[in-house]
Design a protein around this motif. Structure first.
Motif, PDB file in Angstrom:
ATOM      1  N   LEU A 166      -9.340   0.967   3.306  1.00  0.00           N
ATOM      2  CA  LEU A 166      -8.633  -0.233   2.829  1.00  0.00           C
ATOM      3  C   LEU A 166      -8.469  -1.294   3.902  1.00  0.00           C
ATOM      4  O   LEU A 166      -8.810  -2.468   3.699  1.00  0.00           O
ATOM      5  CB  LEU A 166      -7.231   0.150   2.344  1.00  0.00           C
ATOM      6  CG  LEU A 166      -7.106   0.683   0.944  1.00  0.00           C
ATOM      7  CD1 LEU A 166      -5.638   0.896   0.598  1.00  0.00           C
ATOM      8  CD2 LEU A 166      -7.719  -0.320  -0.030  1.00  0.00           C
ATOM      9  N   ILE A 202       0.849  -1.198   0.000  1.00  0.00           N
ATOM     10  CA  ILE A 202       0.000   0.000   0.000  1.00  0.00           C
ATOM     11  C   ILE A 202       0.882   1.244   0.000  1.00  0.00           C
ATOM     12  O   ILE A 202       1.598   1.510   0.973  1.00  0.00           O
ATOM     13  CB  ILE A 202      -0.927   0.029   1.235  1.00  0.00           C
ATOM     14  CG1 ILE A 202      -1.753  -1.262   1.334  1.00  0.00           C
ATOM     15  CG2 ILE A 202      -1.836   1.253   1.198  1.00  0.00           C
ATOM     16  CD1 ILE A 202      -2.613  -1.348   2.586  1.00  0.00           C
ATOM     17  N   ALA A 241       0.271   4.570   2.842  1.00  0.00           N
ATOM     18  CA  ALA A 241      -0.294   3.764   3.931  1.00  0.00           C
ATOM     19  C   ALA A 241      -0.592   4.549   5.197  1.00  0.00           C
ATOM     20  O   ALA A 241      -1.384   4.110   6.033  1.00  0.00           O
ATOM     21  CB  ALA A 241       0.658   2.608   4.250  1.00  0.00           C
ATOM     22  N   THR A 287      -6.299   4.618   3.715  1.00  0.00           N
ATOM     23  CA  THR A 287      -5.826   3.305   4.177  1.00  0.00           C
ATOM     24  C   THR A 287      -6.525   2.914   5.478  1.00  0.00           C
ATOM     25  O   THR A 287      -7.052   1.800   5.591  1.00  0.00           O
ATOM     26  CB  THR A 287      -4.292   3.332   4.380  1.00  0.00           C
ATOM     27  OG1 THR A 287      -3.697   3.674   3.135  1.00  0.00           O
ATOM     28  CG2 THR A 287      -3.774   1.985   4.850  1.00  0.00           C
ATOM     29  N   SER A 288      -6.556   3.837   6.462  1.00  0.00           N
ATOM     30  CA  SER A 288      -7.175   3.428   7.734  1.00  0.00           C
ATOM     31  C   SER A 288      -8.685   3.381   7.654  1.00  0.00           C
ATOM     32  O   SER A 288      -9.311   2.532   8.286  1.00  0.00           O
ATOM     33  CB  SER A 288      -6.773   4.324   8.910  1.00  0.00           C
ATOM     34  OG  SER A 288      -5.863   5.280   8.569  1.00  0.00           O
ATOM     35  N   GLY A 297       3.050  -1.655   4.256  1.00  0.00           N
ATOM     36  CA  GLY A 297       2.636  -0.254   4.161  1.00  0.00           C
ATOM     37  C   GLY A 297       3.844   0.608   3.827  1.00  0.00           C
ATOM     38  O   GLY A 297       4.942   0.367   4.345  1.00  0.00           O
ATOM     39  N   ALA A 320      -2.837   4.290  -2.759  1.00  0.00           N
ATOM     40  CA  ALA A 320      -3.765   5.022  -1.870  1.00  0.00           C
ATOM     41  C   ALA A 320      -3.198   6.433  -1.699  1.00  0.00           C
ATOM     42  O   ALA A 320      -2.943   6.885  -0.586  1.00  0.00           O
ATOM     43  CB  ALA A 320      -3.880   4.296  -0.535  1.00  0.00           C
TER      44      ALA A 320
END
Ligand SMILES: O=P(O)(O)OC[C@H]1O[C@@H](O)[C@H](O)[C@@H](O)[C@@H]1O
Length: 459
Positions: free
Chosen positions: A23, A11, A14, A19-20, A43, A109
């Motif tokens: 994803l 990712i 990250a 992401t948090s 990440g 991302a």
């Protein structure tokens, strides 16, 4: 027994919000639904995060209902975070060389403006055979830049390994558009211009800017929602019957609709508006232009509406109204198929003869069929009856669904390069009319229904 091929999800970006928020929870639902699936997560981002910080983030996201299943435990054992600049070929090469797996998925991302520099770096470093690139929307910032980006990414990997993400394609009810229509004798014969008067795809949100000015203020509702998502939903509603739901059949059919679609009169057939101060569910919302990070001189819209035509024998003359806005009174995420009135209602019937319509709700998943029936009192007085159904939501969040297809290498739920370009081609005349100020910027108070909404209150 042969062991499963190992897959690594790398990712980029990250440490960011996507992401948090989306994803990692998507992966969590996937690993809960498929506990034996194995994937390593790496990440990477510019920001320095300690191993513990990263581990905590992943752990928090993967802890669904307080439970960490075997797949999630395996992710936690192997996951690591690397600080580095993915636009720098040397740093990117070191990152790629540190990963040893059978199949690599590189997930962007990242803010959209970083996509191209990262792709240029990847073009220099090269990627392992079989690598998949998963690229978040918006794909490009115009037709021209989308073309250039398509040319660039397909120099890195072939088209069938470029997954342009549209998480709406992972929404169960969006996929149900196909099942409802093609698996029922009832609907398909009346799914054309002879029977349908109008189609609406609405995505009204109560959410405001939510601290996303950096991204949103440069894009606005037309690019953020209509170009990226609603045109895809429209295409799924309008596709010709398909022989299978395999990636190629589905994407060919979607491409065909998008190629035939256009906004015939960008001035008369578009609307833009911006929210002003108001309140939503008792929450005070400031003027959009007073939100932190907003640059009023950009003239960004928070609500966009366009009327699209699909110039095919099936749809000629049927308006497809696509509309989405933020800070509205309520959540309405749905498609509405409005049928034409019957050729003749027998004389002697009285009362309401509103044409039939099918409302397909994307969130929560469900549908309503509004049909005319004999009334409950006088049997010759007609009234509307609403048949409601819940549609089975999936076990996976939309991001889980999309990630599953990426990890399986099945591009069915991803946007193909030609479709991404078509979506820009469709909205560009509207953007041009707006830039020339040929369409006024309207205002609506946060918490209102938004401008031009002539609802009779029952959809
Ligand atoms: O309804 P969902 O799944 O939250 O999707 C809507 C969101 O989709 C995102 O792609 C947009 O960037 C957001 O602005 C929007 O709020």
């Amino acid at each position: 027994m042969a062991s499963q091929p190992s897959t690594t999800l790398l990712i980029l970006g990250a440490s960011g919000d996507l992401t948090s928020r989306l994803l990692l929870p998507g992966i969590a639902t996937l690993l809960r639904a498929e506990p034996d699936r194995r994937v390593d997560v790496v990440g990477a981002d510019l920001r320095e995060l300690t191993a513990d910080d990263w581990h905590d983030r992943v752990h928090t996201a993967l802890q669904l209902d307080g439970v960490v299943g075997p797949g999630a435990k395996a992710v936690l054992r192997s996951t690591r975070y690397v600080a580095g600049d993915a636009t720098d070929p040397a740093s990117l090469r070191a990152l790629l060389e540190s990963i040893d797996c059978d199949r690599l998925v590189i997930y962007f991302a990242l803010p959209p403006q970083v996509t191209e520099p990262v792709c240029r770096a990847l073009e220099q470093t090269g990627v392992p055979e079989g690598t998949i690139l998963a690229i978040e929307k918006p794909f490009g910032a115009s037709l021209e830049s989308a073309r250039e980006l398509n040319a660039l990414v397909t120099r890195i990997v072939p088209e069938d390994r470029v997954f342009r993400i549209d998480h709406f394609l992972g929404l169960h009810t969006v996929l149900n558009l196909l099942g409802l229509r093609f698996a029922n004798r009832l609907l398909e014969p009346v799914w054309d211009r002879d029977s349908i008067a109008k189609v609406e795809v609405l995505y009204d949100e109560t959410v405001t800017l939510e601290g996303r000015a950096g991204y949103y203020d440069r894009n606005g509702a037309l690019r953020d929602m209509i170009q990226s998502h609603l045109l895809q939903i429209m295409a799924l509603i309008a596709i010709e019957p398909i022989a299978s739901v395999a990636a190629r059949d589905l994407r060919d059919a979607v491409g065909q609709v998008l190629r035939a679609a256009r906004v015939a009169d960008p001035v008369a057939h578009s609307r833009r508006a911006r929210y002003t101060a108001g309140s939503i569910d008792g929450r005070e919302v400031p003027d959009y232009v007073a939100e932190e990070g907003v640059d009023a001189s950009l003239g960004t819209e928070t609500l966009a509406e366009v009327q699209v035509e699909v110039a095919t024998a099936r749809w000629a003359g049927v308006p497809f109204i696509l509309r989405s806005g933020k800070s509205l009174a309520g959540v309405r995420k749905r498609a509405i198929i409005h049928w034409r009135p019957p050729a003749l209602v027998p004389e002697g019937f009285a009362g309401r003869d509103t044409p039939d319509r099918l409302v397909i709700d994307f969130k929560p998943d469900g549908f309503e069929l509004h049909i005319t029936t004999n009334g409950s009192g006088d049997p010759f007085t007609l009234e509307q009856t609403v048949l409601r159904g819940e549609l089975g939501g999936g076990a996976l969040l939309p991001y889980g669904e999309v990630l599953a297809s990426i990890l399986d290498g099945d591009p069915r739920l991803a946007v193909r390069g030609d479709a991404a370009e078509e979506c820009w081609r469709i909205i560009e005349p509207v953007l041009e009319a707006w830039r020339a100020d040929a369409v006024p910027m309207q205002e609506y108070a946060a918490g209102s229904l938004g401008p031009g909404w002539d609802t009779d209150g029952d959809i």
